[in-house]
Write a protein that holds these residues in place. Structure first.
Motif, PDB file in Angstrom:
ATOM      1  N   VAL A  29       6.352  -2.946  72.515  1.00 45.61           N
ATOM      2  CA  VAL A  29       5.025  -3.230  71.959  1.00 45.61           C
ATOM      3  C   VAL A  29       5.123  -3.105  70.443  1.00 45.61           C
ATOM      4  O   VAL A  29       5.480  -2.043  69.928  1.00 45.61           O
ATOM      5  CB  VAL A  29       3.967  -2.242  72.493  1.00 45.61           C
ATOM      6  N   ALA A  30       4.832  -4.188  69.742  1.00 45.62           N
ATOM      7  CA  ALA A  30       4.878  -4.167  68.283  1.00 45.62           C
ATOM      8  C   ALA A  30       3.569  -3.572  67.781  1.00 45.62           C
ATOM      9  O   ALA A  30       2.504  -4.127  68.033  1.00 45.62           O
ATOM     10  CB  ALA A  30       5.059  -5.588  67.746  1.00 45.62           C
ATOM     11  N   VAL A  64       7.650   1.508  71.649  1.00 47.35           N
ATOM     12  CA  VAL A  64       6.744   1.103  70.574  1.00 47.35           C
ATOM     13  C   VAL A  64       7.591   0.826  69.336  1.00 47.35           C
ATOM     14  O   VAL A  64       8.378   1.678  68.911  1.00 47.35           O
ATOM     15  CB  VAL A  64       5.712   2.213  70.296  1.00 47.35           C
ATOM     16  N   ALA A  65       7.456  -0.374  68.782  1.00 44.94           N
ATOM     17  CA  ALA A  65       8.272  -0.754  67.624  1.00 44.94           C
ATOM     18  C   ALA A  65       7.388  -0.889  66.396  1.00 44.94           C
ATOM     19  O   ALA A  65       6.343  -1.547  66.430  1.00 44.94           O
ATOM     20  CB  ALA A  65       8.974  -2.082  67.905  1.00 44.94           C
ATOM     21  N   ALA A  79      11.565 -10.499  58.679  1.00 45.07           N
ATOM     22  CA  ALA A  79      12.180  -9.182  58.889  1.00 45.07           C
ATOM     23  C   ALA A  79      11.575  -8.511  60.123  1.00 45.07           C
ATOM     24  O   ALA A  79      12.273  -7.879  60.914  1.00 45.07           O
ATOM     25  CB  ALA A  79      11.963  -8.313  57.654  1.00 45.07           C
ATOM     26  N   ARG A  80      10.262  -8.675  60.292  1.00 43.13           N
ATOM     27  CA  ARG A  80       9.571  -8.043  61.413  1.00 43.13           C
ATOM     28  C   ARG A  80      10.080  -8.611  62.735  1.00 43.13           C
ATOM     29  O   ARG A  80      10.393  -7.872  63.662  1.00 43.13           O
ATOM     30  CB  ARG A  80       8.069  -8.288  61.251  1.00 43.13           C
ATOM     31  N   ALA A 124      -6.035  -2.090  64.081  1.00 40.35           N
ATOM     32  CA  ALA A 124      -6.865  -2.054  65.290  1.00 40.35           C
ATOM     33  C   ALA A 124      -6.276  -2.914  66.413  1.00 40.35           C
ATOM     34  O   ALA A 124      -6.256  -2.499  67.580  1.00 40.35           O
ATOM     35  CB  ALA A 124      -8.272  -2.537  64.965  1.00 40.35           C
ATOM     36  N   ASP A 125      -5.774  -4.111  66.088  1.00 42.40           N
ATOM     37  CA  ASP A 125      -5.348  -5.046  67.135  1.00 42.40           C
ATOM     38  C   ASP A 125      -4.163  -4.496  67.934  1.00 42.40           C
ATOM     39  O   ASP A 125      -4.200  -4.435  69.162  1.00 42.40           O
ATOM     40  CB  ASP A 125      -4.965  -6.398  66.519  1.00 42.40           C
ATOM     41  N   SER A 126      -3.102  -4.101  67.211  1.00 48.21           N
ATOM     42  CA  SER A 126      -1.911  -3.658  67.927  1.00 48.21           C
ATOM     43  C   SER A 126      -2.117  -2.274  68.536  1.00 48.21           C
ATOM     44  O   SER A 126      -1.573  -1.971  69.598  1.00 48.21           O
ATOM     45  CB  SER A 126      -0.692  -3.672  66.996  1.00 48.21           C
ATOM     46  N   THR A 127      -2.942  -1.448  67.881  1.00 49.08           N
ATOM     47  CA  THR A 127      -3.230  -0.133  68.463  1.00 49.08           C
ATOM     48  C   THR A 127      -4.000  -0.296  69.769  1.00 49.08           C
ATOM     49  O   THR A 127      -3.697   0.358  70.774  1.00 49.08           O
ATOM     50  CB  THR A 127      -4.026   0.732  67.452  1.00 49.08           C
ATOM     51  N   ALA A 128      -4.983  -1.201  69.783  1.00 52.78           N
ATOM     52  CA  ALA A 128      -5.745  -1.451  71.009  1.00 52.78           C
ATOM     53  C   ALA A 128      -4.821  -1.957  72.108  1.00 52.78           C
ATOM     54  O   ALA A 128      -4.936  -1.554  73.272  1.00 52.78           O
ATOM     55  CB  ALA A 128      -6.859  -2.463  70.747  1.00 52.78           C
TER      56      ALA A 128
END
Lengths: 351, 351
Positions: free
Chosen positions: B40-41, B70-71, B125-126, B46-50
């Motif tokens: 999970v990136a 978690v990356a 890079a991401r 808010a978006d990726s935390t949700a």
């Protein structure tokens, strides 16, 4: 290879750049060059006035051998100003030696009678008037002064309305005007002329075009697109209008190609003995989603008579029937029709 | 018909609406449900935390049987704040019992070294970091928290850049992450979740997500799209984001269908003895314009190695060769290559 007559040897008056571009587009669109009558729709604004003046310049320079009928519809929406526009267009046309047809409707009354929105009603009345004028004048073509800016606005309005791929193609440079395809509607400025080009050309010709005050009325979505949205988009890309117009053109062609594919898919899938409205699920399932969606839309439209309230979500629900996923073997469509599947055959039922 | 196990008889904790929608999309996208590791990136926004919290909720409720890594990549762009984000993501993940991989790059240095723009470099890079993390963790899927709002922004950015139909399709909900197609990249929020949904879900879970100050920096085009253009578009249609996201989806599918048609056209037209880069003009001429344009683009790209500086106008010039119109039997392409036609055969020449 075609042999070209050498223009360089005979003397011709120098044509303005605007006229040269119009002439080249006129030929590209295969509009009549000689011995034809053409109706020019002129509101009196910069765009249509420039179109009229440029065709007139090409006629006087003998690059086009055409007879013109200038058509102007007074929608009766701006009282005295509407009358003055009509008089102005009529006198400009007569001075240049062209025939004039001025029509008049009461768009407000028409809209109230048909319970329709004013812009839509005015637009419909205008196109009916143009078709009637063309028919009376025995003209095969009506030309309008829509520009690339109009195209970009149309694209954005359709995008904002949530139109699918079909609606994003914008205005075609040539299409039929009436259902019998006897009259063509052409927009010879729409693929290249910016609004500032038409204003500049009017100035070059010393003609003070009319200014329609409703073009500043921000209650109209189109006016707000023109005065707020497009200027903001141009801060991202100064060639936003050209970009949107190019996108509309590409999407129009893509839509046409997919329509051809959808027609041939429907023909192939419509192979159930004695049932013209039944489709073979296996054939639909093997097609590309975008082609299948179009085919299903067309099929539903044929069964119901229209596509009112049919959205992508309904098409996707019908599609799920093909793959035997959960969610039942029936899809209810808004307005009461339903689609069922049984033994690999999709059927349409009107309640 | 499939028999469904009856969930009603066994007790399960009530799932939030956000989780239920995520689970239904997770199934639709055919992402792994059991015995798999998923990366999970998570940026900490808010978006990726949700997304992380919701997958975690689904795991704890035993609706997904997954192991998470978690990356988080620290781009080193915001000094102390970047460090704090990384620490915050790591501690949130560990508290929930998930593995963490935190990477670090100096995006500014990288961009300077590659003479590339900062946003592009950081993005590349991401994705490299995510692919590496997935490979080390032996995960088949990486999921990101892109929402429908991101999709609408991407659509508008591409539109503003003047992208053709190809670029308007936006982000796919599932695609391959690496050239070998060993790892998939999935965006299980992109087709349904609005940004306000992710914020609301974080609040519901009592988690104070991180706020990235560069999201307010109006030097970035994406930020101006988010803060200026989309809000203006929403004054025309409050569901503009949904409409743009739907348009992107339709155009993505249309593009895929046309690619299939273009491939088959190229195969048919590539029928000149012993010349792999020669095409039969008659076969191209008989195709739909949109399919032909795509086929020609692909052909030119194959001959030159790329499509740099090739625009619609060049494709249209090559197209005119097919119809034997005026303008010569050769089209010069930017960068030195040329296309010629002779006896009905189109040939590509690199100088």
């Amino acid at each position: 290879m075609r042999h070209q007559s050498s223009h360089a040897t005979e003397w011709r008056p120098a044509l303005s750049r605007f006229c040269l571009r119009l002439l080249s587009e006129w030929k590209r669109l295969e509009l009549p060059l000689t011995n034809a009558r053409v109706v020019v729709a002129v509101s009196g604004g910069a765009d249509s006035t420039a179109l009229l003046l440029a065709i007139d310049e090409l006629i006087k320079a003998e690059r086009l051998i055409l007879h013109l009928t200038v058509a102007h519809l007074n929608h009766g929406l701006r009282g005295r100003a509407s009358h003055e526009d009509a008089r102005w267009v009529a006198s400009l046309s007569k001075e240049s030696g062209h025939e004039v047809a001025v029509g008049r409707v009461n768009a407000k009354k028409l809209a109230a009678r048909n319970l329709d929105n004013l812009e839509q009603t005015a637009r419909r009345a205008r196109y009916e008037f143009l078709a009637k004028t063309a028919s009376e004048a025995r003209a095969a073509v009506v030309v309008t002064g829509h520009t690339m800016d109009d195209q970009a606005e149309t694209f954005l309005l359709n995008l904002l309305r949530g139109s699918g791929a079909d609606g994003l193609g914008g205005m075609e440079p040539v299409r039929t005007l009436d259902p019998n395809a006897r009259t063509m509607l052409a927009r010879p400025l729409v693929e290249w002329a910016r609004r500032h080009d038409t204003r500049e050309y009017c100035r070059l010709r010393g003609v003070a075009f009319r200014i329609d005050q409703t073009n500043a009325d921000e209650r109209f979505a189109r006016v707000r697109v023109r005065r707020q949205l497009l200027p903001l988009m141009q801060t991202f890309n100064s060639r936003a209008v050209e970009g949107l117009s190019r996108a509309a053109r590409l999407l129009r062609e893509e839509s046409a190609a997919l329509e051809v594919a959808a027609t041939s898919l429907l023909k192939k899938a419509c192979d159930v003995d004695g049932e013209p409205l039944a489709l073979r699920a296996d054939i639909l399932a093997a097609a590309q989603p975008a082609v299948r969606w179009r085919a299903l839309r067309r099929w539903i439209s044929g069964g119901r008579g229209d596509l009112r309230r049919i959205e992508l979500v309904h098409i996707l629900a019908v599609e799920r029937l093909l793959y035997g996923q959960r969610g039942g073997r029936v899809v209810e469509l808004p307005g009461g029709a339903r689609v069922t599947i049984r033994r690999g055959v999709l059927r349409f039922q009107v309640k």
